[in-house]
Structures are given as structure tokens and as C-alpha cells.
Design a protein around this motif. Structure first.
Motif, short mmCIF file in Angstrom:
data_model
loop_
_atom_site.label_atom_id
_atom_site.label_comp_id
_atom_site.label_asym_id
_atom_site.label_seq_id
_atom_site.Cartn_x
_atom_site.Cartn_y
_atom_site.Cartn_z
N TYR A 10 16.78 -12.65 -6.50
CA TYR A 10 16.10 -11.59 -6.32
C TYR A 10 15.21 -11.37 -7.54
O TYR A 10 15.60 -11.67 -8.53
N ARG A 11 13.95 -10.91 -7.28
CA ARG A 11 12.93 -10.68 -8.20
C ARG A 11 11.71 -9.91 -7.80
O ARG A 11 11.73 -9.45 -6.66
N ALA A 13 8.01 -8.57 -7.69
CA ALA A 13 6.95 -9.27 -7.17
C ALA A 13 5.99 -9.66 -8.54
O ALA A 13 5.90 -8.87 -9.43
N ASP A 17 2.42 -13.27 -5.30
CA ASP A 17 3.41 -13.28 -4.32
C ASP A 17 2.69 -12.61 -3.09
O ASP A 17 1.96 -11.68 -3.16
N ARG A 18 3.14 -12.91 -1.99
CA ARG A 18 2.60 -12.24 -0.57
C ARG A 18 3.67 -11.58 -0.04
O ARG A 18 4.72 -11.94 0.51
N ILE A 19 3.45 -10.11 0.02
CA ILE A 19 4.32 -9.12 0.62
C ILE A 19 3.61 -8.33 1.70
O ILE A 19 2.50 -7.93 1.53
N VAL A 25 9.19 -5.52 0.52
CA VAL A 25 10.03 -6.72 0.32
C VAL A 25 9.60 -7.91 1.05
O VAL A 25 9.05 -7.59 2.27
N THR A 35 14.97 -16.46 -1.51
CA THR A 35 14.29 -15.60 -2.52
C THR A 35 13.95 -14.18 -2.01
O THR A 35 13.00 -14.04 -1.04
N ILE A 37 11.88 -10.97 -2.72
CA ILE A 37 10.59 -10.37 -3.83
C ILE A 37 10.44 -9.06 -3.33
O ILE A 37 10.09 -8.68 -2.17
N ARG A 39 8.44 -5.44 -4.47
CA ARG A 39 7.35 -4.65 -4.88
C ARG A 39 7.67 -3.99 -6.28
O ARG A 39 8.78 -3.39 -6.20
#
Length: 151
Positions: A10-11, A13, A17-19, A25, A35, A37, A39
Motif C-alpha cells: 500500500y502506498r 501515488a 502512477d496511473r489512477i 485508488v 499493490t 496505490i 492518491r
């Protein structure tokens, strides 16, 4: 055929990174590693670290198994039919607890301390988890785990 997810990350963004637009998320799912990710501003670093740590111990016990789509559970495996995140109002979790998994056969709920995650993140994580369990890809190995504890 099935495979075990051995690590959940869990991290927040980062650049690149593509959300999807309008979402907070995204989950990057690869054999062995999932993983999540998020915002910036939608989850505390403490929550992301704590939930990853708790899932590490859950996965290490071998009680969770990821099935490939179309695969049926084997003996001693139960499909998860309900999974979600829920906000735990202030004062309902013990001091210092940021998130708490509540689990019983076929059901898994993450209680998230109020203020640690946005309502949108709670909603989106619940949608993602619901979609996964409805697709039938997660099983709990309750019988095997209980048998091992009794041995």
C-alpha cells in the motif's frame, strides 16, 4: 490453478502512477504481489503502513488463497462472499489501533479508524473488494488453518 499472494503493498501515488480519472485508488495485481496505490490526501501514511503490515502476517499464515478466474475452491477452502472497508467511528477502536480486520467464514471487513482514510477511498476499496469476491477469486483456507492450530 491457484497461486498465493505473498505480499500486499500500500502506498501513496507518485509521479507516473496511473489512477483512473475521478478515482482515488488503483490496484496493480501481479502474481504474488498486489499493490494498492492511493492518491495523496486520501489515506494516512500510518494506515497504509499498518494495513500492509497486518496483511503480511495474514498472508504468511497461508489462510488466504487467490484463485485464477474460473477455478473452483478445493477441499477446506471457502469462498469469500463479502469483503469491504468500513469507517470505525472515533472511540470504537482501542487506542493506537488504526485498522482492524474482522473476519469470519466467508466474510472479511477492515475497520478503518475515522480520519485515517477519506470516505471516497473507503467506498472505492469496498467496491474493488466486492468485485473481487463476486468474481470468486479469493478463498479462505479455514479448515487447513484450524487443523494446523490444533496439531
Amino acid at each position: 490453478m491457484s497461486y498465493e499472494v505473498t505480499e500486499a503493498r500500500y502506498r501513496v501515488a507518485a509521479a507516473g502512477d496511473r489512477i483512473p480519472d475521478g478515482r482515488v485508488v488503483a490496484v496493480v495485481d501481479e502474481p504474488g504481489v498486489a499493490t494498492v496505490i492511493v492518491r495523496p490526501g486520501h489515506a494516512s501514511e500510518l494506515l497504509l503502513r499498518d494495513i500492509a503490515d497486518q496483511q503480511a502476517s495474514m498472508l504468511a499464515t497461508g489462510q488466504w488463497l487467490r484463485l485464477e478466474p474460473g477455478t473452483e475452491p478445493g477441499p477446506g477452502q471457502d469462498r469469500v462472499t463479502e469483503a469491504c472497508w468500513q469507517i470505525a467511528p472515533a472511540g470504537t477502536l482501542p487506542e493506537g489501533i488504526v485498522c482492524l480486520p474482522v473476519e469470519k467464514r466467508g466474510r472479511h471487513v477492515w475497520l478503518i479508524r475515522e480520519g485515517e482514510a477519506s470516505e471516497q477511498l473507503i467506498r472505492e476499496m469496498s467496491e474493488l473488494l466486492t468485485a473481487m469476491v463476486r468474481a470468486g477469486v479469493w478463498v479462505q483456507k479455514w479448515t487447513e488453518a484450524l487443523d494446523a492450530q490444533e496439531a
